[in-house]
Design a protein around this motif. Structure first.
Motif, short mmCIF file in Angstrom:
data_model
loop_
_atom_site.label_atom_id
_atom_site.label_comp_id
_atom_site.label_asym_id
_atom_site.label_seq_id
_atom_site.Cartn_x
_atom_site.Cartn_y
_atom_site.Cartn_z
N ALA A 191 60.98 85.66 9.47
CA ALA A 191 61.24 84.19 9.02
C ALA A 191 60.93 83.85 7.68
N THR A 192 59.91 84.76 6.88
CA THR A 192 59.40 84.45 5.64
C THR A 192 59.54 86.05 5.01
N PRO A 193 59.49 86.14 3.50
CA PRO A 193 59.98 87.31 3.05
C PRO A 193 58.33 87.99 2.68
N GLN A 194 57.22 87.52 3.31
CA GLN A 194 56.01 88.01 3.10
C GLN A 194 55.74 89.42 3.21
N ALA A 195 56.37 90.03 4.25
CA ALA A 195 56.05 91.21 4.58
C ALA A 195 56.70 92.41 3.53
N ALA A 244 69.82 99.46 -5.01
CA ALA A 244 70.79 99.16 -4.33
C ALA A 244 71.44 97.70 -4.23
N GLY A 245 70.82 96.80 -5.22
CA GLY A 245 71.46 95.70 -5.63
C GLY A 245 71.25 94.54 -4.43
N LEU A 246 69.95 94.65 -3.85
CA LEU A 246 69.43 93.90 -2.87
C LEU A 246 68.67 93.07 -3.10
N SER A 247 68.34 91.64 -2.99
CA SER A 247 67.20 90.76 -3.25
C SER A 247 66.14 90.83 -2.02
N VAL A 248 65.03 90.39 -2.45
CA VAL A 248 64.13 90.21 -1.31
C VAL A 248 64.77 89.58 -0.16
N ARG A 249 65.18 88.36 -0.45
CA ARG A 249 65.86 87.68 0.61
C ARG A 249 66.99 88.35 1.39
N ASP A 250 67.64 89.33 0.81
CA ASP A 250 68.79 90.01 1.57
C ASP A 250 67.85 90.78 2.66
N LEU A 251 66.72 91.56 2.12
CA LEU A 251 66.08 92.49 3.16
C LEU A 251 65.14 91.28 4.22
N GLN A 252 64.98 90.48 3.68
CA GLN A 252 64.32 89.31 4.87
C GLN A 252 65.39 89.03 6.01
N ASP A 253 66.61 88.91 5.42
CA ASP A 253 67.54 88.47 6.33
C ASP A 253 67.97 89.78 7.26
N ILE A 259 57.28 102.06 11.54
CA ILE A 259 58.09 103.61 11.58
C ILE A 259 59.71 102.84 11.89
N ASP A 260 59.92 102.03 12.93
CA ASP A 260 61.26 101.69 13.08
C ASP A 260 61.80 100.84 11.94
N ASN A 261 60.91 100.20 11.30
CA ASN A 261 61.42 99.38 10.01
C ASN A 261 61.66 99.99 8.82
N LEU A 262 60.99 101.37 9.00
CA LEU A 262 61.07 102.48 7.77
C LEU A 262 62.41 103.03 7.87
N VAL A 263 62.63 103.30 9.01
CA VAL A 263 64.13 103.98 9.33
C VAL A 263 65.13 102.98 9.16
N VAL A 264 64.86 101.67 9.27
CA VAL A 264 66.28 100.74 9.09
C VAL A 264 66.30 100.84 7.80
N LEU A 265 64.86 100.62 7.00
CA LEU A 265 64.99 100.46 5.20
C LEU A 265 65.85 101.37 4.58
N ALA A 266 65.49 102.67 5.27
CA ALA A 266 66.07 103.92 4.63
C ALA A 266 67.75 104.04 4.86
N ALA A 267 68.14 103.26 5.91
CA ALA A 267 69.35 103.28 6.29
C ALA A 267 70.22 102.27 5.41
N VAL A 268 69.53 101.39 5.21
CA VAL A 268 69.86 99.98 4.38
C VAL A 268 70.18 100.31 2.90
N LEU A 269 68.95 101.18 2.53
CA LEU A 269 69.06 101.54 1.01
C LEU A 269 69.90 103.04 0.96
N GLN A 270 70.11 103.35 2.04
CA GLN A 270 71.11 104.68 1.87
C GLN A 270 70.23 105.73 1.23
N VAL A 271 69.07 105.97 1.69
CA VAL A 271 68.32 107.12 1.42
C VAL A 271 67.29 107.76 2.63
N ARG A 272 66.76 108.80 2.35
CA ARG A 272 66.10 109.46 3.67
C ARG A 272 64.59 108.61 3.61
#
Length: 84
Positions: free
Chosen positions: A37-41, A23-32, A54-67
């Motif tokens: 506060a940190t990229p550890q997660a 998706a062309g995203l860095s760890v820092r992009d996802l952190q933001d 579960i809620d972060n998984l749903v957001v992650l799927a939307a951000v990555l444009q996948v199911r």
């Protein structure tokens, strides 16, 4: 005994890293995006040490444009006794 799917955390983590890069995203992009506060997660997700909530998984799927199913890697080898 019945075979039920189990999440393979290591392979799911590798998948999260691959999809993030795709998706062309860095760890820092996802952190933001998640407001962490940190990229550890995110590093823990990618290492398979932890799974997104579960809620972060749903957001992650939307951000990555996948199911959500495209993020999770399951293994059906787990046998579980189901009692009625």
């Amino acid at each position: 005994m019945v075979n039920l799917p189990v999440i393979d955390m290591r392979r799911t983590g590798q998948n999260i890293g691959r999809l993030r890069k795709q998706a062309g995203l860095s760890v820092r992009d996802l952190q933001d995006i998640f407001g962490f506060a940190t990229p550890q997660a995110i590093y823990k997700w990618q290492q398979g040490a932890a799974l997104p909530t579960i809620d972060n998984l749903v957001v992650l799927a939307a951000v990555l444009q996948v199911r959500v199913d495209d993020i999770l890697v399951t293994d059906t080898a787990a046998q579980v006794q189901i009692s009625a």
